[in-house]
Design an enzyme around this catalytic site. Structure first.
Site, short mmCIF file in Angstrom:
data_model
loop_
_atom_site.label_atom_id
_atom_site.label_comp_id
_atom_site.label_asym_id
_atom_site.label_seq_id
_atom_site.Cartn_x
_atom_site.Cartn_y
_atom_site.Cartn_z
N GLY A 11 -16.00 68.47 91.77
CA GLY A 11 -16.46 67.94 90.49
C GLY A 11 -17.45 68.89 89.82
N ASN A 32 -10.85 64.06 96.45
CA ASN A 32 -9.49 63.53 96.20
C ASN A 32 -9.00 63.87 94.78
OD1 ASN A 32 -10.93 61.84 94.56
ND2 ASN A 32 -10.10 59.92 95.40
N THR A 35 -11.47 62.97 89.63
CA THR A 35 -12.05 63.48 88.37
C THR A 35 -12.44 64.95 88.48
OG1 THR A 35 -14.26 62.69 89.03
CG2 THR A 35 -12.96 61.22 87.66
N TYR A 149 -19.92 50.92 88.70
CA TYR A 149 -20.66 52.15 89.00
C TYR A 149 -22.07 51.80 89.48
CZ TYR A 149 -22.56 56.87 88.00
OH TYR A 149 -23.15 58.12 88.08
N LYS A 153 -23.57 52.06 93.29
CA LYS A 153 -24.66 52.99 93.61
C LYS A 153 -25.84 52.25 94.23
CE LYS A 153 -23.07 56.99 91.95
NZ LYS A 153 -22.89 58.18 92.78
P1 NAD Z 1 -17.55 64.43 88.59
O1 NAD Z 1 -16.67 63.29 88.20
O2 NAD Z 1 -17.38 65.73 87.91
O3 NAD Z 1 -17.44 64.71 90.15
C1 NAD Z 1 -17.19 63.70 91.10
C2 NAD Z 1 -16.24 64.27 92.17
O4 NAD Z 1 -15.98 63.26 93.14
C3 NAD Z 1 -14.87 64.66 91.57
O5 NAD Z 1 -14.49 65.93 92.04
C4 NAD Z 1 -13.93 63.57 92.09
O6 NAD Z 1 -12.60 64.01 92.22
C5 NAD Z 1 -14.59 63.23 93.43
N1 NAD Z 1 -14.26 61.89 93.91
C6 NAD Z 1 -14.32 60.72 93.23
N2 NAD Z 1 -13.95 59.69 94.03
C7 NAD Z 1 -13.68 60.24 95.25
C8 NAD Z 1 -13.24 59.71 96.50
N3 NAD Z 1 -13.03 58.38 96.66
N4 NAD Z 1 -13.04 60.55 97.52
C9 NAD Z 1 -13.23 61.89 97.38
N5 NAD Z 1 -13.65 62.45 96.22
C10 NAD Z 1 -13.87 61.63 95.17
O7 NAD Z 1 -19.04 63.92 88.44
P2 NAD Z 1 -20.42 64.73 88.49
O8 NAD Z 1 -21.02 64.71 87.15
O9 NAD Z 1 -20.22 66.01 89.19
O10 NAD Z 1 -21.29 63.76 89.40
C11 NAD Z 1 -21.43 63.98 90.79
C12 NAD Z 1 -22.29 62.88 91.39
O11 NAD Z 1 -23.57 62.87 90.76
C13 NAD Z 1 -21.69 61.48 91.21
O12 NAD Z 1 -21.89 60.75 92.40
C14 NAD Z 1 -22.50 60.89 90.08
O13 NAD Z 1 -22.61 59.50 90.20
C15 NAD Z 1 -23.85 61.57 90.25
N6 NAD Z 1 -24.53 61.66 88.95
C16 NAD Z 1 -24.15 62.58 88.00
C17 NAD Z 1 -24.80 62.61 86.76
C18 NAD Z 1 -24.46 63.61 85.69
O14 NAD Z 1 -25.08 63.59 84.63
N7 NAD Z 1 -23.50 64.50 85.88
C19 NAD Z 1 -25.83 61.70 86.50
C20 NAD Z 1 -26.15 60.75 87.48
C21 NAD Z 1 -25.51 60.76 88.70
#
Ligand code: NAD
Ligand code: UDP
Length: 313
Positions: A11, A32, A35, A149, A153
């Site tokens: 991600g 997986n 996203t 979500y 969390k």
């Molecule tokens: P993203 O969607 O780009 O990355 C999430 C990754 O998790 C993706 O590669 C997706 O394929 C993978 N994934 C999802 N469900 C899965 C599963 N069941 N098994 C294996 N892989 C799985 O999101 P991001 O922005 O990179 O966020 C990463 C983490 O940081 C998340 O947990 C998110 O809640 C947290 N977060 C991000 C932000 C932000 O602003 N980007 C803010 C708060 C929290």
């Protein structure tokens, strides 16, 4: 050299972490691709220290190798983060946070690994106390569109805390606030990627509601610096991590239009349901633990992100 299991490593944030840590460590990325994308990992795929496992974190039991390879750190970022994306897959999102965290925490227990859970500012709901400290208990609704979500969390934070106390696993919880930068998907629906893509294509920038709502936007390199600083610290937190300056969505739209030299119109649409009106972290406790504060201002970070999106077309 340590071995990191990075769940959600394909991600946006996870791919930057893989790239930062590969220089000194072995990485096992579990994703997986719900996203994330293989494209985010293109620089890493041929590296001998990098391994990619295409799997759902809810179902890791049959991956024997995860039990037999010693793992020193588990970083759990697996979960869709864009509201558009998690609302399209609410049950999978909730189960990823609860069942997936359980499965990774059991793995951490098996290896006695350091475990870091990536939580979110969303655990506070529409906070009425700004800047929001970790002591703020949150105003959330178990039945809202965002509950899959948020409540996932919140439960995962509880599970992380319980494993620490029951099994003495060194665990940390980071509550990440809005972060942006290269490797965000062009179509993930988040505000920065939406506005930049629209501005570059001379299409309308869609402002939800009156645009007076705020977010505090942190550039990805600052967040990765923050994560590196906490990797081997014993503290549980939970810690807020993010930028402290609030920006309205109107200000963001105007800034992105200007930086892209775009003449896109701004159009207003109805407010999203359950959209938090203001968001700003207090990061004093994280700063006390690590000395971190962000260094990249919004214009600089947006310029870098715009260059990345331009390079995709
Ligand atoms: P993203 O969607 O780009 O990355 C999430 C990754 O998790 C993706 O590669 C997706 O394929 C993978 N994934 C999802 N469900 C899965 C599963 N069941 N098994 C294996 N892989 C799985 O999101 P991001 O922005 O990179 O966020 C990463 C983490 O940081 C998340 O947990 C998110 O809640 C947290 N977060 C991000 C932000 C932000 O602003 N980007 C803010 C708060 C929290
Ligand atoms: N938003 C917007 N236009 C868009 C995408 C989002 O006005 O094209 C608004 C959204 O309603 C919210 C803010 O921007 O008020 C941040 O949305 P995002 O989905 O990036 O993240 P959130 O902080 O809500 O999780």
């Amino acid at each position: 050299m340590h071995t990191y299991l990075i769940a959600g490593g394909a991600g946006f944030i996870g791919s930057h972490l893989c790239k930062r840590l590969i220089n000194q460590h072995k990485i096992i990325c579990v994703d997986n691709f719900a996203t994330g994308s293989r494209g985010n990992l293109s620089e890493l795929i041929d590296n001998d220290r990098f391994e990619l496992i295409d799997a759902d974190i809810c179902h890791l039991d049959k991956i024997h190798q995860l039990k037999t390879t010693p793992i020193t750190h588990i970083l759990n970022l697996a979960c869709p983060a864009s509201p558009d994306q998690y609302m399209q897959a609410p049950i999978a999102t909730l189960m990823t946070s609860v069942q997936g965290s359980h499965s990774l925490l059991n793995l951490a227990k098996h290896h006695k690994s350091k475990y870091i859970f990536f939580s979110t500012s969303e655990v506070y709901g529409d906070a009425d106390s700004l800047p929001t400290t970790e002591k703020y208990l949150g105003q959330t609704d178990t039945l809202s569109d965002r509950a899959c979500y948020i409540e996932g969390k919140r439960s995962a934070e509880t599970l992380t805390h319980l494993f620490r106390h029951k099994f003495q696993i060194p665990t940390t919880v980071l509550r990440v606030f809005n972060t942006y930068g290269p490797n965000m998907q062009t179509t993930d629906g988040r505000v920065v990627s939406n506005f930049i893509m629209a501005a570059l294509q001379e299409s309308p920038l869609r402002i939800d509601g009156d645009g007076h709502q705020t977010r505090s936007f942190c550039y990805i390199d600052d967040l990765i610096d923050a994560i590196e600083l906490i990797l081997d610290k014993p503290d549980f937190g939970p810690f807020n991590v993010g930028a402290s300056r609030q920006t309205t969505i109107n200000e963001l739209a105007t800034k992105i239009k200007t930086l892209c030299l775009s003449s896109s119109p701004l159009i207003n649409q109805p407010t999203r349901a359950h959209d938090p009106k203001k968001r700003q972290p207090c990061t004093e406790s994280f700063k006390a633990a690590t000395g971190w504060s962000p260094t990249i201002d919004l214009d600089e970070g947006l310029n870098k992100t715009i260059q990345y999106f331009k390079g995709l077309s």
